[in-house]
Scaffold this active site. Structure first.
Site, PDB file in Angstrom:
ATOM      1  N   GLU A   9      25.812 -10.726   1.504  1.00  0.00           N
ATOM      2  CA  GLU A   9      25.575  -8.990   2.727  1.00  0.00           C
ATOM      3  C   GLU A   9      24.147  -9.329   3.301  1.00  0.00           C
ATOM      4  O   GLU A   9      23.463  -9.605   1.746  1.00  0.00           O
ATOM      5  CB  GLU A   9      26.272  -7.979   2.633  1.00  0.00           C
ATOM      6  CG  GLU A   9      25.831  -7.363   3.741  1.00  0.00           C
ATOM      7  CD  GLU A   9      26.863  -5.741   3.412  1.00  0.00           C
ATOM      8  OE1 GLU A   9      26.832  -5.294   2.580  1.00  0.00           O
ATOM      9  OE2 GLU A   9      27.475  -4.831   4.749  1.00  0.00           O
ATOM     10  N   GLU A  24      34.549   2.692   3.971  1.00  0.00           N
ATOM     11  CA  GLU A  24      34.545   1.398   4.489  1.00  0.00           C
ATOM     12  C   GLU A  24      32.932   0.751   4.205  1.00  0.00           C
ATOM     13  O   GLU A  24      32.254   1.522   3.639  1.00  0.00           O
ATOM     14  CB  GLU A  24      34.029   2.810   5.837  1.00  0.00           C
ATOM     15  CG  GLU A  24      33.195   2.508   7.602  1.00  0.00           C
ATOM     16  CD  GLU A  24      32.279   1.087   7.345  1.00  0.00           C
ATOM     17  OE1 GLU A  24      31.894   0.148   6.941  1.00  0.00           O
ATOM     18  OE2 GLU A  24      30.883   1.550   7.890  1.00  0.00           O
ATOM     19  N   LEU A  25      33.096  -0.464   3.832  1.00  0.00           N
ATOM     20  CA  LEU A  25      32.272  -0.830   2.667  1.00  0.00           C
ATOM     21  C   LEU A  25      31.768  -2.624   3.606  1.00  0.00           C
ATOM     22  O   LEU A  25      32.008  -2.228   4.697  1.00  0.00           O
ATOM     23  CB  LEU A  25      33.191  -1.926   2.032  1.00  0.00           C
ATOM     24  CG  LEU A  25      34.503  -0.727   1.172  1.00  0.00           C
ATOM     25  CD1 LEU A  25      35.318  -1.151   0.078  1.00  0.00           C
ATOM     26  CD2 LEU A  25      33.610   1.138   0.785  1.00  0.00           C
ATOM     27  N   CYS A  66      26.283  -2.632   7.756  1.00  0.00           N
ATOM     28  CA  CYS A  66      28.068  -3.212   7.691  1.00  0.00           C
ATOM     29  C   CYS A  66      28.421  -4.252   8.815  1.00  0.00           C
ATOM     30  O   CYS A  66      29.034  -5.210   8.354  1.00  0.00           O
ATOM     31  CB  CYS A  66      28.829  -2.279   7.277  1.00  0.00           C
ATOM     32  SG  CYS A  66      29.156  -1.322   7.853  1.00  0.00           S
ATOM     33  N   ARG A 123      30.323  11.149  11.647  1.00  0.00           N
ATOM     34  CA  ARG A 123      31.669  10.543  11.712  1.00  0.00           C
ATOM     35  C   ARG A 123      32.501  10.967  10.646  1.00  0.00           C
ATOM     36  O   ARG A 123      33.607  11.135  10.569  1.00  0.00           O
ATOM     37  CB  ARG A 123      31.278   9.109  11.767  1.00  0.00           C
ATOM     38  CG  ARG A 123      32.776   8.313  12.152  1.00  0.00           C
ATOM     39  CD  ARG A 123      32.126   6.966  12.309  1.00  0.00           C
ATOM     40  NE  ARG A 123      31.609   5.730  11.088  1.00  0.00           N
ATOM     41  CZ  ARG A 123      31.539   4.599  11.925  1.00  0.00           C
ATOM     42  NH1 ARG A 123      31.121   3.931  12.842  1.00  0.00           N
ATOM     43  NH2 ARG A 123      31.072   3.756  10.598  1.00  0.00           N
ATOM     44  N   LYS A 133      27.812  14.049   0.380  1.00  0.00           N
ATOM     45  CA  LYS A 133      26.486  13.387  -0.581  1.00  0.00           C
ATOM     46  C   LYS A 133      25.727  13.003  -0.625  1.00  0.00           C
ATOM     47  O   LYS A 133      26.205  11.476   0.111  1.00  0.00           O
ATOM     48  CB  LYS A 133      27.009  12.999  -2.069  1.00  0.00           C
ATOM     49  CG  LYS A 133      25.590  13.022  -3.901  1.00  0.00           C
ATOM     50  CD  LYS A 133      26.037  11.627  -3.855  1.00  0.00           C
ATOM     51  CE  LYS A 133      26.347  10.110  -3.266  1.00  0.00           C
ATOM     52  NZ  LYS A 133      24.859  10.119  -3.180  1.00  0.00           N
ATOM     53  N   PRO A 134      24.525  12.446   0.630  1.00  0.00           N
ATOM     54  CA  PRO A 134      23.975  11.448   1.432  1.00  0.00           C
ATOM     55  C   PRO A 134      23.144  10.482   0.210  1.00  0.00           C
ATOM     56  O   PRO A 134      23.288  11.323  -0.994  1.00  0.00           O
ATOM     57  CB  PRO A 134      23.484  12.691   2.262  1.00  0.00           C
ATOM     58  CG  PRO A 134      23.069  14.103   1.819  1.00  0.00           C
ATOM     59  CD  PRO A 134      23.864  14.098   0.396  1.00  0.00           C
ATOM     60  N   TRP A 182      22.412   5.433   3.061  1.00  0.00           N
ATOM     61  CA  TRP A 182      20.891   5.323   3.716  1.00  0.00           C
ATOM     62  C   TRP A 182      20.414   4.596   5.397  1.00  0.00           C
ATOM     63  O   TRP A 182      19.913   5.124   5.901  1.00  0.00           O
ATOM     64  CB  TRP A 182      20.215   4.539   3.024  1.00  0.00           C
ATOM     65  CG  TRP A 182      20.191   3.172   2.622  1.00  0.00           C
ATOM     66  CD1 TRP A 182      20.576   2.947   1.809  1.00  0.00           C
ATOM     67  CD2 TRP A 182      19.673   1.868   3.316  1.00  0.00           C
ATOM     68  NE1 TRP A 182      21.192   1.392   1.775  1.00  0.00           N
ATOM     69  CE2 TRP A 182      20.306   1.462   3.238  1.00  0.00           C
ATOM     70  CE3 TRP A 182      19.384   1.915   4.678  1.00  0.00           C
ATOM     71  CZ2 TRP A 182      20.079  -0.689   3.292  1.00  0.00           C
ATOM     72  CZ3 TRP A 182      18.809   0.600   4.851  1.00  0.00           C
ATOM     73  CH2 TRP A 182      19.388  -0.418   4.249  1.00  0.00           C
ATOM     74  N   GLY A 198      29.382   2.627   2.008  1.00  0.00           N
ATOM     75  CA  GLY A 198      28.416   1.567   1.352  1.00  0.00           C
ATOM     76  C   GLY A 198      29.229   0.571   0.679  1.00  0.00           C
ATOM     77  O   GLY A 198      29.974  -0.091   1.040  1.00  0.00           O
ATOM     78  N   SER A 199      28.799  -0.064   0.102  1.00  0.00           N
ATOM     79  CA  SER A 199      28.544  -1.326  -1.045  1.00  0.00           C
ATOM     80  C   SER A 199      30.366  -1.520  -1.322  1.00  0.00           C
ATOM     81  O   SER A 199      30.993  -0.322  -2.021  1.00  0.00           O
ATOM     82  CB  SER A 199      27.733  -2.020  -2.128  1.00  0.00           C
ATOM     83  OG  SER A 199      28.506  -0.672  -2.973  1.00  0.00           O
TER      84      SER A 199
HETATM   85  O1  LIG Z   1      26.604  -0.185   7.462  1.00  0.00           O
HETATM   86  C1  LIG Z   1      27.865   0.155   8.479  1.00  0.00           C
HETATM   87  C2  LIG Z   1      27.479   1.041   9.287  1.00  0.00           C
HETATM   88  C3  LIG Z   1      28.279   1.041  10.639  1.00  0.00           C
HETATM   89  C4  LIG Z   1      27.045   2.189  11.759  1.00  0.00           C
HETATM   90  C5  LIG Z   1      27.965   1.849  12.879  1.00  0.00           C
HETATM   91  O2  LIG Z   1      27.651   1.136  14.174  1.00  0.00           O
HETATM   92  O3  LIG Z   1      28.796   2.823  12.832  1.00  0.00           O
END
Ligand SMILES: O=CCCCC(=O)O
Length: 495
Positions: free
Chosen positions: A398, A267-268, A301, A176, A191-192, A167, A245-246
């Protein structure tokens, strides 16, 4: 800190942009959910309902995979130039709709409008980048050591992909993943996140209008992610999952990937250290720390999660940083001048409060902010904690909010040890004027990315991703498209 009044954009403009969002599921073409169920999407600045959209089921998810699998061979057979041109048109169309997309991001996610515009440009740039990469894919041609064969390799699309987005960057995390997948010749089911699906729905319509063929991009919105992802992960036609996500959810998806040996990109979570050495340019360090902490309200993140400052510069840094954080304007993202919007929900505010209380009880000194703001919506002020002791939860978890815990250190080796004392390994930031030190420390940091004298690492041309519990694979740059490609090798007899 200035708390601005709630001041909304004109109701007509808001209604216009919401009126452009398709509210169904994209399964080849737009359709309602199988059972006709819908769910509400809310504005985090006011709690007001924005729209009701289709709540997808397992049957919808499988129908979306049918559509992606059926469209796969024809899309994979298009020429690289054709795919590139579809993506180039999508880039132009997304850019032309910057104002609508930015307003939608702000309405459903809360970030200030200027940041939303920056996100639209970042998101569209992934589409432009992969339009350019689509025509630059190559293999190799060589001889076997004994000279008896030619070895020819060529990149092939992996096949239908499940893309699961968060989100916090509702547009950029979509493009991306979608852009490299489509450039590689893959079809996708997106799936958003249930908290921010509207931007993805409008983006999908823009991509269809730009020429993405039916079935190549499918979108399933749902309040029950497990009922969508688990059956897809168990289906032999799915060949790839990419998730942001997590760490807990990522680990579950990696476990599920075992049954069909689905390729994964994960990508966690992160716990980024931002290290400031005595020899840093202090102005640059303060500016970098503020941006690394407050971009997206700290809901990222790669946000600086721990600020490590060397003793000799610490008092001066804390004084200047505290002042800069306290001067930031907080309010609804639609209000001009706001730099930090609402957090996504009440849970996020509660988490910030708990982490701050725990640190203070253990002996940290609160030097700015520290209490949720007494206004409707989910607002938490930029907050600075100094002298945070080891053992405080805030150093291990986090934060995902605008809270900056500061830890002071002595020798360089202590900074590296503190920075690496976490299971996460996404981003780190280093501020020093000494090039040898910058490179030495970067080498020693167990992270996938290091920002040197800057508080942002994100760049469409760079490989974004982490090590340890922060994930697998890379997004962006040339590396990002390789996640969607298999290598096929031909052994050609030479005799
Ligand atoms: O929570 C991670 C999103 C990364 C967004 C970015 O800086 O590319």
């Amino acid at each position: 800190m200035t708390i601005l009044d709630i001041h909304d954009i004109p109701a007509q403009r808001r209604a216009d942009v919401l009126g452009q969002v398709p509210t169904g599921l994209l399964i080849g073409s737009w359709r309602p959910a199988e059972h006709g169920e819908t769910f509400p999407v809310h504005d985090p600045a006011t709690g007001a309902e924005l729209l009701q959209i289709a709540d997808g089921t397992t049957a919808d998810a499988l129908a979306a995979l049918d559509a992606a699998a059926d469209a796969g061979p024809a899309w994979a057979a298009t020429s690289p130039r054709e795919r590139s041109e579809v993506l180039r048109r999508a880039y132009e169309a997304l850019t032309a709709r910057t104002d609508d997309l930015a307003l939608l991001i702000t309405l459903e996610m809360g970030k200030p409008l200027d940041e939303s515009r920056t996100e639209v440009s970042y998101a569209a740039d992934f589409v432009r980048w992969y339009a350019e990469e689509a025509v630059r894919l190559d293999g190799r041609h060589t001889a076997s050591p004994d000279g008896g064969s030619r070895i020819i390799t060529s990149p092939q699309p992996v096949g239908p992909c499940l893309l699961i987005t968060p989100w916090n960057f509702p547009l950029a995390m979509g493009t991306r993943k979608i852009a490299p997948a489509l450039a590689a010749g893959c079809t996708v089911v997106l799936k958003p996140a249930a908290l921010t699906p509207l931007t993805s729905l409008l983006m999908a319509q823009i991509l269809l209008d730009a020429g993405v063929p039916e079935g190549v991009l499918n979108v399933i919105t749902t309040t029950n992610p497990g009922t969508v992802s688990a059956p897809l992960m168990a289906d032999a036609r799915l060949r790839k999952v990419s998730f942001t996500g997590s760490t807990a959810v990522g680990q579950r998806l990696v476990e599920q990937s075992a049954s069909q040996l689905v390729r994964t990109s994960m990508e966690l979570g992160g716990n980024a250290p931002l290290i400031i050495f005595d020899d840093a340019d202090l102005e640059r360090a303060v500016k970098g720390a503020v941006i690394a902490k407050l971009r997206n309200g700290g809901q990222s993140c790669v946000a600086a999660n721990r600020i490590l400052v060397q003793e000799g510069i610490a008092d001066e840094f804390v004084a200047r940083f505290q002042q800069a954080m306290a001067a930031v304007e907080v309010g609804p993202g639609t209000q001009p001048g706001v730099a930090v919007g609402p957090l996504i929900d009440d849970r996020a505010v509660k988490k910030c409060s708990e982490l701050v209380t725990d640190a203070v009880v253990r002996g940290a000194k609160l030097v700015a902010g520290g209490d949720p703001l007494p206004m409707p919506g989910h607002f938490y002020p930029p907050t600075v904690l100094d002298h945070v002791p080891a053992g405080a939860r805030i150093l291990d978890e986090e934060i995902f909010g605008p809270v900056a815990p500061i830890v002071r250190f002595g020798p360089e080796a202590e900074a590296v040890a503190l920075a690496n004392a976490t299971p996460f390994g996404l981003a780190a930031y280093v501020f020093t004027e000494n090039l040898d030190r910058a490179l030495r420390v970067s080498d020693a940091l167990e992270t996938g990315m290091v920002g040197i004298n800057q508080g942002i690492v994100s760049n469409v041309a760079a490989p974004f991703g982490g090590v340890k519990h922060s994930g697998l694979g890379r997004e962006g740059g040339h590396e990002g498209i390789e996640e969607y490609l298999e290598t096929k090798y031909l052994a050609v007899n030479k005799s």
